[in-house]
Design a protein around this motif. Structure first.
Motif, PDB file in Angstrom:
ATOM      1  N   ARG A   1     -38.877   5.109 -35.196  1.00  0.00           N
ATOM      2  CA  ARG A   1     -39.325   3.806 -34.707  1.00  0.00           C
ATOM      3  C   ARG A   1     -38.189   2.789 -34.715  1.00  0.00           C
ATOM      4  N   ILE A   2     -37.159   3.082 -35.476  1.00  0.00           N
ATOM      5  CA  ILE A   2     -35.999   2.197 -35.548  1.00  0.00           C
ATOM      6  C   ILE A   2     -34.728   3.037 -35.404  1.00  0.00           C
ATOM      7  N   ILE A   3     -33.620   2.355 -35.195  1.00  0.00           N
ATOM      8  CA  ILE A   3     -32.291   2.985 -35.251  1.00  0.00           C
ATOM      9  C   ILE A   3     -31.699   2.606 -36.607  1.00  0.00           C
ATOM     10  N   ALA A   4     -31.565   3.572 -37.496  1.00  0.00           N
ATOM     11  CA  ALA A   4     -31.092   3.312 -38.860  1.00  0.00           C
ATOM     12  C   ALA A   4     -29.644   3.734 -39.001  1.00  0.00           C
ATOM     13  N   ILE A   5     -28.835   2.834 -39.541  1.00  0.00           N
ATOM     14  CA  ILE A   5     -27.402   3.097 -39.717  1.00  0.00           C
ATOM     15  C   ILE A   5     -27.022   2.779 -41.153  1.00  0.00           C
ATOM     16  N   ALA A   6     -26.410   3.731 -41.844  1.00  0.00           N
ATOM     17  CA  ALA A   6     -25.893   3.500 -43.200  1.00  0.00           C
ATOM     18  C   ALA A   6     -24.376   3.430 -43.133  1.00  0.00           C
ATOM     19  N   GLN A   7     -23.797   2.442 -43.796  1.00  0.00           N
ATOM     20  CA  GLN A   7     -22.347   2.312 -43.833  1.00  0.00           C
ATOM     21  C   GLN A   7     -21.907   1.934 -45.235  1.00  0.00           C
ATOM     22  N   THR A   8     -20.620   2.158 -45.525  1.00  0.00           N
ATOM     23  CA  THR A   8     -20.082   1.702 -46.796  1.00  0.00           C
ATOM     24  C   THR A   8     -20.042   0.180 -46.785  1.00  0.00           C
ATOM     25  N   ASN A   9     -20.089  -0.417 -47.957  1.00  0.00           N
ATOM     26  CA  ASN A   9     -20.186  -1.864 -48.051  1.00  0.00           C
ATOM     27  C   ASN A   9     -18.979  -2.550 -47.409  1.00  0.00           C
ATOM     28  N   GLY A  10     -19.260  -3.387 -46.418  1.00  0.00           N
ATOM     29  CA  GLY A  10     -18.195  -4.109 -45.730  1.00  0.00           C
ATOM     30  C   GLY A  10     -18.541  -5.562 -45.493  1.00  0.00           C
ATOM     31  N   LYS A  11     -19.643  -6.028 -46.079  1.00  0.00           N
ATOM     32  CA  LYS A  11     -20.106  -7.412 -45.994  1.00  0.00           C
ATOM     33  C   LYS A  11     -20.758  -7.692 -44.630  1.00  0.00           C
TER      34      LYS A  11
END
Length: 348
Positions: free
Chosen positions: A55-65
């Protein structure tokens, strides 16, 4: 019908992110895509986000603010209109529908009022901008050149044109914690701004917000001032590229800037971010800027001028109550609150 991209940026807001996502999915306007960027959360946020499936486009990334989260989400988006929604805020169901009704391709953005709510979502009884102040509209860049600010709202209260964001992204690394400021300052140079004087989303104050002043904290004032100085410098650097020059004494031309600097200097002079500041000159410039503005009538200007004089002249023990009660209305004793309401009713 334009496609609208709702980009939710999240960092450690496990308690709130589902409400933000649900509000995006519940829009009465159908042509939307919902993108959620998790910026390296260390709580259970990602499990919540993954639970929404396709239902959504989920993106995980390393912390970059914030800046990196905005860049990542925008790069993945396809919409003609972009809304960056903070994960601790949420949209009202008709928000996108109302925005699209007001939209035209010449605009750089549409901004709208935000209702202020508490941690549980209970209304605080007012909206941003506070005090009934109307949002800026039209060629907002003219006001920016004069005072480096305008009546606006935080991240979740802005719908931005793709054309404008393509010219401004990726957001530079120098503004990774100030992406909202970067866009607020530069977006109006790419077209007129439209205002909707109706709350279309909720801004949640829960104690961990970067900008909401719910308790008096000198460190938070210092952050306001540092960001404001960066906004002024950004204008100086970028305005010539649009064929404009900023006012020479830009930092001294807005009364709101002066009262934050005066409050910071009084409360914690050793840590104040502007070493050259002195109380009486700040009070003078605050009063001078106040009387050049059209935002208040003469009676209200007199009351605010008295505040500048009081805080500028008296030592910290006497000035502090005026600072605290002025900047954090929730901390005022009830009798002070009632008195101020009566004064406002008289002065208009």
């Amino acid at each position: 019908m334009p496609l609208v991209s709702l980009i939710i940026n999240n960092y450690n807001y496990e308690a709130f992110v589902s409400e933000a996502i649900d509000s995006a999915l519940a829009q009465t306007f159908d042509e939307i895509e919902v993108i959620v960027v998790d910026d390296g959360s260390t709580d259970g946020s990602w499990a919540v986000i993954e639970g929404y499936g396709d239902r959504i486009i989920a993106i995980a990334q390393t912390n970059g603010k914030q800046g990196k989260a905005f860049n990542t989400g925008f790069a993945r988006s396809q919409g003609e209109i972009i809304i960056f929604l903070d994960a601790d805020d949420y949209l009202y169901p008709n928000a996108v529908e109302k925005i699209v009704e007001q939209w035209n391709d010449d605009l750089s953005k549409v901004h709208y009022r935000l209702e202020v709510v508490d941690k549980e979502g209970k209304s605080s009884g007012f909206s941003y901008p506070q005090g009934g102040k109307k949002l800026a509209e039209g060629p907002v860049w003219e006001r920016l050149l004069d005072v480096a600010t305008y009546p606006g709202v935080p991240t979740s209260g802005n719908a931005l044109s793709r054309r404008t964001l393509e010219a401004l992204t990726p957001i530079p690394e120098d503004f990774k914690t100030m992406a909202d400021d970067y866009l607020s300052v530069l977006v109006p140079f790419y077209g007129p701004v439209k205002a909707i004087e109706q709350p279309l989303a909720a801004y949640r104050v829960h104690g961990n917000n970067q900008w909401a002043i719910s308790t008096m904290n000198s460190a938070r004032l210092h952050r306001f001032i540092a960001h404001d100085m960066a906004r002024c410098e950004l204008l100086r650097q970028r305005a010539p590229g649009f064929g404009h020059e900023v006012a020479k004494n830009l930092e001294l031309r807005f009364f709101g800037r002066m009262w934050f600097r005066l409050a910071s200097l009084k409360l914690d002079p050793a840590a104040h971010p502007v070493p050259s500041d002195r109380s009486l000159p700040l009070a003078y410039h605050g009063i001078r800027a106040l009387w050049h503005t059209r935002e208040f009538n003469s009676k209200r200007k007199l009351i605010l001028s008295a505040w500048f004089c009081w805080v500028g002249i008296f030592p910290k023990p006497i000035a502090k109550p005026a600072i605290v009660w002025f900047l954090t209305p929730g901390s005022r004793p009830k009798i002070i609150g009632r008195t101020l309401k009566k004064i406002r009713a008289v002065v208009g």
